[in-house]
Structures are given as C-alpha cells and as structure tokens.
Design an enzyme around this catalytic site. Structure first.
Site, mmCIF file in Angstrom:
data_model
loop_
_atom_site.group_PDB
_atom_site.id
_atom_site.type_symbol
_atom_site.label_atom_id
_atom_site.label_comp_id
_atom_site.label_asym_id
_atom_site.label_seq_id
_atom_site.Cartn_x
_atom_site.Cartn_y
_atom_site.Cartn_z
ATOM 1 N N ARG A 172 0.832 -1.215 0.000
ATOM 2 C CA ARG A 172 0.000 0.000 0.000
ATOM 3 C C ARG A 172 0.866 1.264 0.000
ATOM 4 O O ARG A 172 0.409 2.327 -0.373
ATOM 5 C CB ARG A 172 -0.907 0.029 1.236
ATOM 6 C CG ARG A 172 -2.090 -0.917 1.173
ATOM 7 C CD ARG A 172 -2.854 -0.903 2.486
ATOM 8 N NE ARG A 172 -3.481 0.372 2.800
ATOM 9 C CZ ARG A 172 -4.688 0.742 2.413
ATOM 10 N NH1 ARG A 172 -5.403 -0.057 1.657
ATOM 11 N NH2 ARG A 172 -5.197 1.920 2.766
ATOM 12 N N ARG A 176 9.519 6.209 -3.026
ATOM 13 C CA ARG A 176 9.716 7.067 -4.202
ATOM 14 C C ARG A 176 11.121 7.671 -4.215
ATOM 15 O O ARG A 176 11.615 8.086 -3.179
ATOM 16 C CB ARG A 176 8.719 8.226 -4.170
ATOM 17 C CG ARG A 176 7.289 7.771 -4.154
ATOM 18 C CD ARG A 176 6.381 8.943 -4.520
ATOM 19 N NE ARG A 176 4.996 8.539 -4.360
ATOM 20 C CZ ARG A 176 4.155 9.126 -3.521
ATOM 21 N NH1 ARG A 176 4.540 10.154 -2.791
ATOM 22 N NH2 ARG A 176 2.919 8.696 -3.433
ATOM 23 N N ARG A 248 -8.963 -5.727 13.933
ATOM 24 C CA ARG A 248 -8.371 -4.748 14.841
ATOM 25 C C ARG A 248 -9.371 -3.609 14.983
ATOM 26 O O ARG A 248 -10.077 -3.252 14.029
ATOM 27 C CB ARG A 248 -7.066 -4.181 14.262
ATOM 28 C CG ARG A 248 -6.002 -5.218 14.052
ATOM 29 C CD ARG A 248 -5.427 -5.755 15.329
ATOM 30 N NE ARG A 248 -4.520 -4.806 15.966
ATOM 31 C CZ ARG A 248 -4.044 -4.955 17.200
ATOM 32 N NH1 ARG A 248 -4.423 -5.993 17.943
ATOM 33 N NH2 ARG A 248 -3.203 -4.077 17.706
ATOM 34 N N ARG A 278 -0.666 7.192 15.644
ATOM 35 C CA ARG A 278 -0.655 8.490 14.951
ATOM 36 C C ARG A 278 -1.546 9.489 15.678
ATOM 37 O O ARG A 278 -2.387 9.099 16.498
ATOM 38 C CB ARG A 278 -1.092 8.335 13.495
ATOM 39 C CG ARG A 278 -2.452 7.705 13.290
ATOM 40 C CD ARG A 278 -2.731 7.490 11.794
ATOM 41 N NE ARG A 278 -3.998 6.793 11.599
ATOM 42 C CZ ARG A 278 -4.492 6.434 10.424
ATOM 43 N NH1 ARG A 278 -3.840 6.707 9.323
ATOM 44 N NH2 ARG A 278 -5.653 5.813 10.333
ATOM 45 N N GLU A 299 -4.429 7.889 18.262
ATOM 46 C CA GLU A 299 -5.047 6.648 17.794
ATOM 47 C C GLU A 299 -4.310 5.424 18.352
ATOM 48 O O GLU A 299 -3.108 5.284 18.148
ATOM 49 C CB GLU A 299 -4.993 6.674 16.266
ATOM 50 C CG GLU A 299 -5.807 5.628 15.591
ATOM 51 C CD GLU A 299 -5.893 5.902 14.074
ATOM 52 O OE1 GLU A 299 -6.087 7.054 13.657
ATOM 53 O OE2 GLU A 299 -5.746 4.923 13.334
ATOM 54 N N TYR A 347 -10.126 -5.329 3.508
ATOM 55 C CA TYR A 347 -9.824 -3.937 3.804
ATOM 56 C C TYR A 347 -9.802 -3.173 2.489
ATOM 57 O O TYR A 347 -8.835 -3.240 1.749
ATOM 58 C CB TYR A 347 -8.472 -3.829 4.515
ATOM 59 C CG TYR A 347 -8.178 -2.425 4.964
ATOM 60 C CD1 TYR A 347 -9.165 -1.671 5.590
ATOM 61 C CD2 TYR A 347 -6.959 -1.836 4.747
ATOM 62 C CE1 TYR A 347 -8.931 -0.379 5.992
ATOM 63 C CE2 TYR A 347 -6.699 -0.547 5.153
ATOM 64 C CZ TYR A 347 -7.692 0.174 5.773
ATOM 65 O OH TYR A 347 -7.460 1.462 6.164
ATOM 66 N N ASP A 349 -10.575 0.464 0.194
ATOM 67 C CA ASP A 349 -10.719 1.914 0.243
ATOM 68 C C ASP A 349 -12.121 2.318 -0.218
ATOM 69 O O ASP A 349 -12.831 1.546 -0.850
ATOM 70 C CB ASP A 349 -9.656 2.563 -0.663
ATOM 71 C CG ASP A 349 -8.261 2.463 -0.063
ATOM 72 O OD1 ASP A 349 -8.154 2.396 1.181
ATOM 73 O OD2 ASP A 349 -7.278 2.433 -0.821
#
Ligand code: UDP
Length: 378
Positions: A172, A176, A248, A278, A299, A347, A349
């Site tokens: 995911r 770069r 989770r 985060r 979180e 999972y 998007d």
C-alpha cells in the site's frame, strides 16, 4: 421488488440508490444513529471543526466514473494528503521519498544515487519471493529504514510481528525516488466540503429509499424482503456460529488546544515506545475553514472484542480458513448478497467500495431483467 439493505455506509447507500432509481422500493436499516459508517464526519460542538469521527478518510481514486459519482452528491474541495512521521525525535515525510532518504541518512543524493544506495548498501533481497511484510520491507529498503518507519508502527497497528503479516500490506505504501510527497498517487483526490455524512445522506435522498437509523436488523425483516443486501459483518449474519472473524479496532483519545497543534493533518509515530500509532488534527482536513481552536485524536489500535467497532480485517491463515467456511455458507444463502468491507471481510478503500457497489447493483438489475424476460416469455 422489495429490497432490504443492511448498513448505511457507502456500499449500502450506493446500492440503495441504484435500485431505487431503477424503480425498486428500498428499505435501509442502520444500527447506528448516523449514516456513512466509519466514514462518518461530525461538527465538534466545542470547536465547530468537522471531525472524522472514526479516523481519517481521504478520498482518492483513478476511477473516473466513481469520481464523477461522488461529485454528483457533494461539492469536493481539492486536497492532497501529506503525512509526516516523528521518528527518534525527528520529523520526516511519508511515504519514503528522496527527501526522507536524504534526511534520514544525512545525504544529498540525486534520484539515481539514492536508488543505487538503497539497492547496493541497504536492501537485503531474499532468495525467494518475499513471503512476509518483514521480508518484503528488508528486500525493498533494508533494516535501517524498516526498523525506523515500519517495524514498530506495524507491530502496534496489527498486534503481530511483521514476519507473521502478509507482504501485501506494505505494498500500500510505495517508496519514491523523487520529492513527490503526496501520500496517494491517484489521479483524483479531494474531500467533501460538508463531510462524508452529508455526501452519503445525499446518495440516500431519493423518494424510493426509506432509511431507518438506530435500527438493528432482525431476520423477520429479512423474510419480508424479496432480496437482502448485507453490508454488516459476514460472520454476524450467521450469528458467528463458526467463530469470530478477527479484526483490529481503534481507540481514540481526544484532546483540544488553541491554534495549530502539529501543523498537519496526520503525524505518524512509528517508534515502539510511543503507545499510539498516529495523531490526527482534524482542522487540517478543512483548510478552507478558519478555527481558533483545534481538536486532535491520538489513535491506539487493539484487538477487536464483541461490542467493539471492527476496523481492519486481520486475514491471516486462520482467519482465511474461517472466511472460506463463511463464504461457503454465504454462497448457499438464497436472496442475499454480501457486500462491502465488512460483508466480504476485506480492507478496501472508499473508491473501491463504491465501484463494487455500483457493479453489484448493476449485476443484480441485469439478473432481474433477465428473470423478468424469462417469466414474460413463458
Ligand atoms: N505503516 C508503517 N508505518 C507508517 C505507516 C504505515 O509501518 O508510518 C504500515 C502499517 O503496517 C500499515 C501499512 O503500512 O498497516 C499500510 O499503511 P496505510 O497508510 O495504507 O494504512 P491505513 O492507515 O490506510 O490503514
């Protein structure tokens, strides 16, 4: 036909809309007191800030039809998601980019130099196709970057060692060799100006759709319908009779402050000794608004127990075996379609959820048209 849709998230809403527009009578049951599922957004009473109640959701897609679809129901503001990470007391950009590599190793590489450095001096390629998250990360970036940015975060996120997790999770997040720091590389990206709940309410706003909030499903309601679209948990539909599919869940610790707390929407904390993964500062999701105060969520991921809200399907070997058993039961169920993240235990998007919901509705309508034509011909 009388259609029953269970769940008023993106899946349920899109299917309800497509079928209502085709002339069917649709009832939507939602056990929560709001629509939009885990994408729900709400104005904080204390600060007036639009809050992503179940964690950050950024709309990004390469699917032009899905992008056009959501833009029909809401005004989108341009938004490019940028994520930072605090590692060992220093702040870096994510995903790993030329900037992150140069900052982390104290160098000034150009793209090809950085690529060679990672390949020749850092990466530890395995002899076989990487089988786990850890093998994939070591082959891609080597131990230093893996341990700094991924190992601790992933242990906290999944409650498992990365050598037990599938390599696909890491895929995911690309690495770069440029200064491009947008988290997502999709063609279309933005946020609905009035929030996701208004967007989903817009999709559901049709005279053929009846929405019931705070209304858990009962099998009697299912019996009264000609077809049921189930977007709740797959195991829940069968009363968890074979066992629980593992998820989770997340706990959010909310705090407010004056001004700007962290200067960006999402700051990750990959260090092992920081208990949360985060911090999300919600006002940065609405840069077109002005607010004196700020509201943030720390979180904390943990195992999902009965009564908790499921977020991330775990999908390890044991769960996949159980999933296959539930899928067999689902295939035997007449007049029921299992859809969405929870209904298929994946999972996915938001854009993929909408694409699959459009396809499911169209497939159902095409099947219905064929059945009607056959009956008429008899
Ligand atoms: N990840 C990580 N460190 C980070 C961000 C992500 O190790 O700072 C790993 C983690 O295992 C996570 C995966 O990469 O589950 C995918 O990240 P993504 O941002 O896609 O997760 P999301 O928050 O969308 O679930």
């Amino acid at each position: 036909m009388r259609i029953l849709v269970v769940g008023a998230g993106f899946s349920g809403a899109v299917i309800a809309r497509e079928l209502a527009e085709a002339g069917h009578k649709v009832t939507v049951l939602e056990s929560r007191t709001h629509v939009a599922g885990n994408c729900h957004t709400e104005r904080c009473a204390e600060t007036g800030i639009l809050v992503h109640v179940y964690g950050p959701h950024i709309f990004h897609t390469d699917d032009a039809e899905v992008w056009a679809y959501v833009n029909r129901y809401a005004r989108f503001q341009p938004y490019a998601h940028r994520v930072k990470a605090t590692v060992g007391g220093q702040v870096f950009g994510l995903p790993l980019s030329l900037h992150t590599i140069n900052q982390f190793f104290g160098r000034a590489f150009r793209p090809e130099e950085a690529r060679r450095f990672i390949l020749d001096d850092q990466a530890q390629p395995s002899q076989h196709e990487p089988r786990s998250f850890e093998e994939q990360a070591l082959a891609m970036m080597g131990p230093a970057l893996y341990q700094a940015f991924f190992r601790g975060y992933t242990e906290k996120q999944w409650g498992l060692s990365p050598d037990q997790l599938p390599a696909s999770i890491l895929k995911r997040l690309p690495m770069r060799f440029s200064y491009e720091d947008s988290y997502f590389a999709h063609r279309f990206q933005g946020l609905p100006e009035a929030g996701y709940t208004a967007l989903v309410a817009g999709i559901l706003d049709h005279p053929g759709i009846d929405v019931h909030l705070d209304c858990p499903y009962t099998p009697e309601q299912g019996q009264r319908a000609d077809h049921l679209f189930w977007s709740g948990p797959l195991d829940g539909y069968f009363g968890n009779r074979l066992g629980d599919l593992g998820y989770r869940t997340l706990d959010f610790e909310r705090f407010t402050a004056q001004g700007d707390w962290q200067g960006c929407a999402v700051m990750n904390y990959p260090d092992r000794d920081t208990p949360y993964t985060r911090i999300t500062e919600h006002k940065h999701f609405s840069p077109w608004e002005r607010h004196e105060m700020t509201v943030c969520y720390r979180e904390y991921p943990r195992a999902c127990t009965p009564g908790d809200i499921p977020y991330y399907p775990i999908r390890l070997t044991q769960e996949k075996l159980l999933l296959a058993q539930y899928e067999r039961l689902a295939a035997e169920e007449c007049g029921v379609s299992f859809v969405g993240r929870l209904g298929t235990y994946r999972y996915i998007d938001m854009d993929v959820t909408i694409r699959e919901a459009l396809d499911a509705a169209r497939g159902f309508l095409a099947g219905h048209a064929r059945r009607s034509a056959t009956v008429a011909a008899l």
